[in-house]
Design an enzyme around this catalytic site. Structure first.
Site, short mmCIF file in Angstrom:
data_model
loop_
_atom_site.label_atom_id
_atom_site.label_comp_id
_atom_site.label_asym_id
_atom_site.label_seq_id
_atom_site.Cartn_x
_atom_site.Cartn_y
_atom_site.Cartn_z
CD GLN A 572 -2.78 -1.02 2.65
OE1 GLN A 572 -2.13 -0.91 3.69
NE2 GLN A 572 -3.99 -1.11 2.59
CD GLN A 573 2.09 5.72 -3.28
OE1 GLN A 573 1.24 5.23 -4.22
NE2 GLN A 573 3.10 5.91 -3.33
CB CYS A 574 1.67 6.31 2.62
SG CYS A 574 1.63 7.67 1.52
CB THR A 575 3.77 0.66 3.50
OG1 THR A 575 3.76 0.76 1.86
CG2 THR A 575 3.35 -0.58 4.12
CB VAL A 576 2.24 2.56 8.62
CG1 VAL A 576 2.72 2.64 10.01
CG2 VAL A 576 2.03 3.89 7.97
#
Lengths: 703, 229
Positions: A572-576
Site C-alpha cells: 500500500q502506498q505510504c506503507t506503515v
C-alpha cells in the site's frame, strides 16, 4: 679480492654496515609526522642499534626500531618495554632528514650532509668525547621521504667513515684463536664475557684488551689508555664487530683507527674484531689483525676535516631503498583483509563449499533506497558483495534515519540529500572498498500517465533502467508500490537476471525470487545468434528440471491465495509497517539471493519447499531454495510457497515479446493507458474465466 | 583437575606459569635456539585486573634462502633511480663491496594469551634483511613441506592476519578456534599413560609440540619427556 696498494701491502677493506629498519620505525615516523611534526622538516635525532655478530654466516645489522624515534605522547600504543638487555643493542646517535616531498628528497645535498656528520665525528675525536662515549664513533645519517598516502618510504643510510689517504694496509688478519696462545685465549674470552655481562660495560662497543706477560687479560675503557702502557703488556684495540666475514673487519673499525691514530699517534694498530656465538665470546669467529697507517698531512689539525665515505649501497647499486607498507598500514587495506577473513572463517569452519568469490563479484542493482534498500545493501556488504548500485528518486526525510539504516540526521538537512547518493556515501564510509554507485531516478509506472512534454524524459528513464538491468547480475526490487515494480520485473524477465522482490505490509512480508525468462518469447529481428543459443540452453535447463517456470511478483499476485487479512495487503502506498519487518524481509532477501548463487541451476532452479518429503534438497550447502517466503509478525510465522508463471502483465512471453518488438511505443501505451496491459495479456478475461488452464502459460494472445 | 571434565582451556595465571615452564625447558632442551623471553605488558588504564599480563617472545630467527634474485625480492627494493652521480656517493678502496646477495628471511614469534578463547595463540611475522615485511605467500614458501599439508587439510590450523593485541600492527597468527578441542584430546591421550590429573603447567609444552610443527620449530623429545619438574 684483496686490493694491494703501491708498496704491495694489502689494503684493509672494511665490510660496510648493513641497515635494517623494523616496520615499527616507519609506523612511529608516520605517526609523528601526522600528529606532531606536520610540515616541519627540521632534522630529527634518532638512535640506531647494533651488536656484535652472533652467527658465522649472517652479519648483525645496524637496526632502527620504533624506539629509535622520540616518542609521540599522543600516540596510543601499549608498546611494552622489550627486556632485551643492553648487551644486545649498543645505541648510536644519528640524525634523520625526512623531507616533505619527493623532489626535496632528491634535492638533498648528500655530499654536504655526509660531510657535516663526518665533521661531528672528527670533532668528537679531537675533543676527547669519543674516548668517553665511544659509541659516537659510529654516528650515522638517514635521509627519508615518507609518502603517507601510498604508505611507501624511500630512505638511504650513510655511515660516515673518515678516509685515510693513502688507505691503511693490513698485516696478518686471522682468527683470534690462532693469534692468541691457548692461555691468552682463555683469559681473553673470560674477560670479554665479563665485560659483556656487566650492565655497566655491556653496551660499550670500543675497548682495550690488555694482556700481561703472564697471559692474564683484562678489558679496559679507552680512557684508561695511559695506564695500560708499559709492564710488557700487549694492548689490542677491541670493538664489537657486527660483520661475520672471515677476511674483513666491520665498519666501526674505520673511525676507531682514526681515533687511535689521532689521539695516541700510533702507526701500527693491533685490533680485535669481537664476535660472539650464543652469547659468549667466540675467538674462532673473532679476528685479530695489524693495521698499518700512513698518517696523512694535517691529521692533527682540527679544522681540516678529512674526506668521508659511507652512503650505503643498495645491492651494489647507488640507489635509494624503498619499502612499501600499504598492506600493513593503509586502513582501507586492513579493513578489506579483516572483512575477507571473517567470510573465510565461515567457509573454513562451517561451509567449505561456500562460493565467496562468486558472491563478491556479483553486481547488484537495488531499486529503492528506503527501509528495504538500506538493509539489503548492508546485508550484501556483509556477504562480501562489492558492487552495488542504488536507485531512488527521493530525498532523505526527517523520519527516515531511524528506520533506514544508512542515513543520519545530517542527510536530512537543507532539504535532504538524495537518498541514492547518501546511501552510496554511507556504504563507503562503512567499508571503503565498496564500489557503490547511486542513480537518482524515478521508475516509470503503468497507470501513471505522463504528458506529452514528459514523454521524452520518461522514455529516457526507461532506457536507462533497461541498461542498468542489463549491466548488473542481480536485481532487488525494493520499492514501495506495486506499479513501480512492473517495469523492473519486465526488464529482468527480458534480460533473464536474478531478481529478488521484497514487499511489506503492516506486519506481513513477502520475499521471493522471480523465475527465469519466458521460453517461447520470439526473438527480435535483430537478434544475435547468441540469443538463439541461450534460448536453447534455457529450454534444456527447463526440460532437465522437468519443472514449470516459476513466476514473478505479478504472477503470484494473481494465482497466490489472497491474504486472509484482506485489509492488510502488501505494497500500500505510504506503507506503515512494524519496524522489525523490513530488516527481517531484507535479510531473507539477501540470504535467498546467496542461495541462488550456490544452486547449480541458478536462476533456473526449481523451488524447494520447507518440510517437503524431498529432503534430498538439503544436499545444497545452504539448505533449501524456496520460491516465495511469506511471513507474518502477527503469528511470528513464516512459510515457503510456490507460484508458477502465469499470463501475468510483467513476465509472460506475450508481454516480453511485445516489449522487444515495439519498445518505446509499447512502453508509452503501457504507462499511459491503464488497461492496456490487462487487455494485452487477456488478464481481464482470465479473471472472469472459471477454467484455470495454468499450463498454457505462454499462449500467444491475439491482439 | 580431572582431565575428563576439562575443556582444554587455561586461565591467564595458568598461562603465565605454563610460559615459565616452557621457557625453562626450552633453554635446557633447545640450546641451538635463542631462549624465549617473557615480555611484560603495561597494564591498560581501564582494566581492573590485578594479573600480570605478558607474552613469550622469540625474535630474529634467521632463515637463509639460497641466493637467487627473484623478481619479487628485487622489485621491493629497486624503484626509481634517484639519478645521483656516482661521485656524490662514491665508495673508496677501503670499502668492501659485498658481492653475494643471499636473501635472508627473519622471523619473530610471540606466544600470546587469548582471553576470549582462553588458549595461547602463536603470532608471527617474517621480514627481509632490510626490514621489509614478508607477505603470506612468501612465508608459506618458508614453511616446512609437511606443514603446508597440515594447513590445507586440518580445519584446526590455519593462518590468518590480525592486529597484534599489544603492538597494534598486523601480524600473522595460527587461528585459535580449534585449540581447546585438540588440547583436550592431547591431554586425554597423555593422561592415559600417566595420572588422570591435568598438569596445566605443561600446557604450553604440549601445545607447542603441535603448533611448532606448523611453523617448523621442532620441539625436542627431551622437553616432552620430563614430566616431573
Amino acid at each position: 679480492m684483496a686490493k694491494q696498494d703501491q708498496s704491495g701491502g694489502y689494503i684493509l677493506q672494511f665490510a660496510p654496515f648493513q641497515s635494517f629498519v623494523d616496520e615499527g620505525f616507519w609506523h612511529r615516523l608516520s605517526s609523528l609526522k601526522l600528529n606532531k611534526l606536520g610540515i616541519d622538516d627540521s632534522p630529527i635525532p634518532v638512535t640506531g642499534f647494533y651488536a656484535p655478530c652472533s652467527h658465522s654466516q649472517v652479519s648483525n645489522h645496524f637496526t632502527l626500531l620504533s624506539e629509535s624515534l622520540p616518542s609521540n605522547e599522543s600516540e596510543q600504543c601499549s608498546v611494552p618495554a622489550i627486556p632485551r638487555s643492553n648487551r644486545n643493542r649498543c645505541s648510536v646517535p644519528g640524525i634523520l632528514y625526512n623531507t616533505n616531498t619527493l623532489e626535496a628528497y632528491h634535492a638533498l645535498d648528500k655530499k654536504s650532509l655526509l660531510k657535516e656528520e663526518a665533521k661531528k665525528i672528527w670533532e668528537d675525536i679531537h675533543t676527547g668525547k669519543a674516548v668517553e662515549d665511544s659509541a659516537v664513533l659510529s654516528r650515522f645519517l638517514l635521509i627519508s621521504f615518507a609518502d603517507l598516502k601510498k604508505w611507501s618510504f624511500q630512505y638511504w643510510f650513510a655511515f660516515p667513515a673518515l678516509v685515510f689517504d693513502p688507505p691503511a694496509t693490513v698485516v696478518g688478519l686471522k682468527p683470534a684463536s690462532q693469534w692468541f696462545t691457548l692461555e691468552e685465549a682463555d683469559s681473553v674470552s673470560a674477560a670479554c664475557n665479563d665485560w659483556r655481562n656487566s650492565n655497566l660495560t655491556a653496551d660499550i662497543p670500543f675497548f682495550l684488551v690488555c694482556i700481561a706477560s703472564n697471559s692474564h687479560a683484562t678489558i679496559r675503557h679507552l680512557k684508561d689508555w695511559e695506564t695500560c702502557q708499559g709492564y710488557g703488556q700487549k694492548v689490542l684495540f677491541g670493538f664489537y664487530d657486527p660483520c661475520h666475514f672471515p677476511n674483513n673487519p666491520g665498519w666501526p673499525l674505520r673511525n676507531f683507527l682514526a681515533l687511535i691514530c689521532s689521539r695516541w699517534n700510533l702507526k701500527t694498530v693491533h685490533f680485535l674484531c669481537y664476535r660472539e656465538n650464543r652469547g659468549f665470546a667466540d675467538l674462532g669467529l673473532s679476528l685479530v689483525g695489524e693495521a698499518v697507517i700512513t698518517v696523512p698531512q694535517g691529521w692533527r689539525d682540527l679544522l681540516r676535516v678529512p674526506n668521508a665515505v659511507g652512503w650505503e649501497l643498495n645491492k651494489g647499486r647507488h640507489i635509494s631503498r624503498v619499502i612499501n607498507l600499504a598492506k600493513s598500514m593503509d586502513p582501507t587495506m586492513l579493513a578489506i583483509s579483516a572483512a575477507d577473513l571473517n567470510l573465510k572463517l565461515m567457509r573454513w569452519r562451517a561451509l567449505p563449499s561456500l562460493k565467496l568469490d562468486k558472491v563478491s563479484s556479483t553486481k547488484c542493482l537495488l531499486l529503492g533506497a528506503g527501509t528495504l534498500g538500506c538493509q539489503v545493501a548492508r546485508m550484501l556488504m556483509a556477504w562480501g558483495v562489492r558492487k552495488i548500485t542504488l536507485l531512488d528518486h527521493g530525498r532523505v526525510a526527517m523520519s527516515n534515519p531511524v528506520r533506514q539504516s544508512l542515513y543520519t540526521l545530517d542527510n536530512c538537512l537543507n532539504g535532504g540529500d538524495f537518498k541514492a547518493m547518501a546511501a552510496v556515501k554511507s556504504l563507503k564510509e562503512i567499508f571503503p572498498a565498496m564500489e557503490a554507485e547511486g542513480v537518482v531516478m524515478a521508475i516509470p509506472m503503468p497507470g501513471h500517465p505522463v504528458s506529452s512534454q514528459e514523454e521524452e524524459s520518461m522514455l529516457e528513464d526507461c532506457r536507462r533502467l533497461h541498461e542498468l538491468v542489463d549491466s548488473h547480475d542481480a536485481v532487488f526490487i525494493l520499492t514501495d508500490t506495486k506499479e513501480s515494480r512492473w517495469l523492473p520485473a519486465l526488464l529482468c524477465a527480458n534480460a533473464n537476471k536474478i531478481t529478488i522482490t521484497a514487499a511489506l505490509g503492516f506486519d506481513s512480508f513477502l520475499v521471493m525470487r522471480h523465475g527465469p525468462r519466458p521460453l517461447n518469447s520470439t526473438h527480435d529481428l535483430k537478434a544475435e545468434p547468441e540469443n538463439a543459443l541461450s534460448a536453447d540452453m534455457d529450454s534444456l535447463a527447463m526440460a532437465d528440471s522437468g519443472a514449470e517456470r516459476l513466476g514473478c511478483y505479478f504472477c503470484s499476485d494473481v494465482v497466490a491465495p489472497t491474504d486472509s487479512t484482506a485489509d492488510r495487503t502488501l505494497d500500500q502506498q505510504c506503507t506503515v509497517t512494524r519496524p522489525g519487518l523490513a530488516p527481517i524481509a531484507s535479510s531473507l532477501a539477501v540470504e535467498l539471493f546467496v542461495d541462488i548463487l550456490h544452486h547449480p541451476n541458478g536462476i533456473f532452479a526449481d523451488c524447494e519447499i520447507a518440510d517437503s518429503s524431498n529432503s534430498g534438497s538439503s544436499e545444497q550447502p545452504l539448505g533449501i531454495l524456496p520460491h516465495q517466503i511469506r511471513g507474518s509478525l502477527h503469528e511470528f510465522s513464516q512459510t515457503t510457497l510456490v507460484g508458477h508463471a502465469s499470463n501475468c502483465t510483467a513476465c509472460c512471453s506475450t508481454v516480453v515479446t511485445e516489449y522487444r518488438k515495439r519498445g518505446k511505443e509499447f512502453l508509452l501505451q503501457a504507462i499511459n493507458h491503464p488497461s492496456y496491459l490487462e487487455d494485452l495479456t487477456g488478464l481481464t478475461e482470465f479473471i472472469y474465466n472459471e477454467t484455470d488452464d495454468n499450463d498454457d502459460d505462454d499462449d500467444f494472445v491475439k491482439l | 583437575m580431572d582431565v575428563s571434565c576439562w575443556d582444554g582451556t587455561l586461565s591467564l595465571n595458568e598461562f603465565s606459569r605454563a610460559a615459565r615452564t616452557f621457557a625453562e625447558k626450552w633453554k635446557i632442551g633447545n640450546s641451538a635456539f635463542p631462549p624465549w623471553l617473557w615480555v611484560n605488558v603495561p597494564k591498560r588504564p581501564f582494566v581492573a585486573s590485578q594479573q600480570v599480563d605478558g607474552f613469550l617472545s622469540l625474535e630474529n630467527i634467521c632463515l637463509i634462502r639460497p641466493s637467487k634474485v627473484c623478481g619479487a625480492e628485487v622489485s621491493h627494493l629497486e624503484e626509481e633511480e634517484t639519478g645521483f652521480s656516482e661521485k656524490e656517493v662514491a665508495i673508496d678502496d677501503a670499502t668492501l663491496v659485498l658481492s653475494n646477495h643471499h636473501e635472508m628471511h627473519y622471523y619473530d614469534f610471540h606466544i600470546v594469551y587469548s582471553a576470549s578463547y582462553r588458549v595461547p595463540v602463536l603470532y608471527f611475522r617474517g621480514y627481509y634483511s632490510d626490514g621489509c615485511p614478508l607477505q603470506l605467500n612468501e612465508i608459506e614458501k618458508d614453511l616446512p613441506a609437511c606443514s603446508a599439508k597440515v594447513l590445507l587439510e586440518s580445519k584446526w590450523t590455519f593462518i590468518t592476519q590480525e592486529e597484534h593485541p599489544y603492538l597494534n600492527r598486523p601480524w600473522y597468527k595460527l587461528h585459535p578456534c580449534g585449540t581447546s578441542e585438540w588440547m583436550k584430546l592431547l591431554f586425554l591421550g597423555e593422561a592415559a599413560l600417566a595420572e588422570k590429573r591435568v598438569a596445566i603447567e605443561l600446557y604450553l609444552v604440549s601445545w607447542f609440540s603441535v603448533v611448532g610443527q606448523v611453523i617448523g620449530l621442532r620441539i625436542p623429545i627431551e622437553m616432552m619427556n620430563d614430566r616431573t619438574n
